[in-house]
Motif scaffolding. Structure first.
Motif, PDB file in Angstrom:
ATOM      1  N   SER A  27       0.932  -1.275   0.047  1.00 33.67           N
ATOM      2  CA  SER A  27       0.065   0.158  -0.035  1.00 33.67           C
ATOM      3  C   SER A  27       0.778   1.234  -0.072  1.00 33.67           C
ATOM      4  O   SER A  27       2.073   1.240   0.328  1.00 33.67           O
ATOM      5  N   GLY A  28       0.290   2.264  -0.518  1.00 38.65           N
ATOM      6  CA  GLY A  28       1.069   3.613  -0.655  1.00 38.65           C
ATOM      7  C   GLY A  28       2.260   3.732  -1.817  1.00 38.65           C
ATOM      8  O   GLY A  28       3.004   4.330  -1.681  1.00 38.65           O
ATOM      9  N   LEU A  29       1.913   2.981  -2.695  1.00 36.26           N
ATOM     10  CA  LEU A  29       2.922   2.828  -3.838  1.00 36.26           C
ATOM     11  C   LEU A  29       2.054   2.267  -4.933  1.00 36.26           C
ATOM     12  O   LEU A  29       1.289   1.484  -4.783  1.00 36.26           O
ATOM     13  N   THR A  30       2.583   2.513  -6.068  1.00 32.43           N
ATOM     14  CA  THR A  30       2.058   2.035  -7.485  1.00 32.43           C
ATOM     15  C   THR A  30       2.755   0.695  -7.500  1.00 32.43           C
ATOM     16  O   THR A  30       3.901   0.571  -8.020  1.00 32.43           O
ATOM     17  N   PHE A  31       2.043  -0.331  -7.346  1.00 32.66           N
ATOM     18  CA  PHE A  31       2.641  -1.721  -7.057  1.00 32.66           C
ATOM     19  C   PHE A  31       3.298  -2.091  -8.374  1.00 32.66           C
ATOM     20  O   PHE A  31       4.451  -2.828  -8.280  1.00 32.66           O
ATOM     21  N   SER A  32       2.555  -1.571  -9.423  1.00 29.92           N
ATOM     22  CA  SER A  32       3.004  -2.385 -10.689  1.00 29.92           C
ATOM     23  C   SER A  32       4.488  -1.633 -11.211  1.00 29.92           C
ATOM     24  O   SER A  32       4.826  -1.936 -12.251  1.00 29.92           O
ATOM     25  N   SER A  33       4.929  -0.595 -10.563  1.00 29.27           N
ATOM     26  CA  SER A  33       6.032   0.160 -10.821  1.00 29.27           C
ATOM     27  C   SER A  33       7.172  -0.566  -9.909  1.00 29.27           C
ATOM     28  O   SER A  33       8.384   0.072 -10.113  1.00 29.27           O
ATOM     29  N   TYR A  34       7.007  -1.501  -9.460  1.00 27.66           N
ATOM     30  CA  TYR A  34       8.033  -2.092  -8.263  1.00 27.66           C
ATOM     31  C   TYR A  34       8.332  -3.415  -8.460  1.00 27.66           C
ATOM     32  O   TYR A  34       7.437  -4.312  -8.625  1.00 27.66           O
ATOM     33  N   SER A  35       9.510  -3.807  -8.802  1.00 22.39           N
ATOM     34  CA  SER A  35      10.037  -5.136  -8.818  1.00 22.39           C
ATOM     35  C   SER A  35      10.014  -5.496  -7.171  1.00 22.39           C
ATOM     36  O   SER A  35      10.272  -4.745  -6.410  1.00 22.39           O
ATOM     37  N   THR A  36       9.715  -6.760  -6.981  1.00 26.95           N
ATOM     38  CA  THR A  36       9.451  -7.305  -5.628  1.00 26.95           C
ATOM     39  C   THR A  36      10.446  -8.512  -5.407  1.00 26.95           C
ATOM     40  O   THR A  36      10.867  -9.424  -6.272  1.00 26.95           O
ATOM     41  N   GLY A  37      10.798  -8.683  -4.182  1.00 28.57           N
ATOM     42  CA  GLY A  37      11.588  -9.932  -3.866  1.00 28.57           C
ATOM     43  C   GLY A  37      11.199 -10.494  -2.554  1.00 28.57           C
ATOM     44  O   GLY A  37      10.587  -9.917  -1.806  1.00 28.57           O
ATOM     45  N   TRP A  38      11.585 -11.724  -2.248  1.00 27.83           N
ATOM     46  CA  TRP A  38      11.248 -12.422  -1.040  1.00 27.83           C
ATOM     47  C   TRP A  38      12.880 -12.799  -0.593  1.00 27.83           C
ATOM     48  O   TRP A  38      13.558 -13.244  -1.137  1.00 27.83           O
ATOM     49  N   PHE A  39      13.022 -12.358   0.935  1.00 31.18           N
ATOM     50  CA  PHE A  39      14.391 -12.850   1.533  1.00 31.18           C
ATOM     51  C   PHE A  39      14.008 -13.505   2.767  1.00 31.18           C
ATOM     52  O   PHE A  39      12.851 -13.436   3.199  1.00 31.18           O
ATOM     53  N   ARG A  40      14.928 -14.134   3.463  1.00 35.24           N
ATOM     54  CA  ARG A  40      14.674 -14.931   4.654  1.00 35.24           C
ATOM     55  C   ARG A  40      16.226 -14.708   5.414  1.00 35.24           C
ATOM     56  O   ARG A  40      17.168 -14.445   4.997  1.00 35.24           O
TER      57      ARG A  40
END
Length: 124
Positions: free
Chosen positions: A25-38
């Motif tokens: 939320s609070g961002l244009t999600f489609s403009s952001y690449s995303t990742g999962w880290f652990r």
């Protein structure tokens, strides 16, 4: 205010499955690449999987390739991590991260926004 909120963690046994979700939320999600880290206790944060902002490119750590699948739904501002055949070594806090870029990266230093994490515990 940008927020990434993970959910779906839990305690399971070897061989079980879990699906993690991250809501932005609070961002244009489609403009952001995303990742999962652990991050496991006493260990450094490590890359798990990443997906480009369009969803057209995905990347996986060797340790999870073939068992984990990252996907995203830009209409719902969510990114998911489907995990199957879980192992005790998958036990960690899992974090969602986002960066304003076309392409994803394995480098956690290049992500601008992070969620609070969700615990995954796999027992044998």
């Amino acid at each position: 205010q940008v927020q990434l909120i993970e959910s779906g963690g839990g305690s399971v046994h070897t061989g079980d499955s879990l699906r993690l979700s991250c809501a932005g939320s609070g961002l244009t999600f489609s403009s952001y690449s995303t990742g999962w880290f652990r991050q496991a206790p006493g260990k450094e944060r490590e890359f798990v999987a990443a997906i480009s902002r369009s969803g057209g490119s995905t990347y996986y750590a060797d340790s999870v390739r073939g068992r984990f699948t990252i996907s995203r739904d830009n209409a719902k501002n969510t990114v998911s991590l489907q995990m199957i055949s879980l192992k005790p070594e998958d036990t960690a806090v899992y974090y969602c991260a986002a960066r304003p870029s076309v392409s994803a990266t394995l480098n956690h230093y290049l992500y601008n926004y992070w969620g609070q994490g969700t615990q995954v515990t796999v027992s044998s």
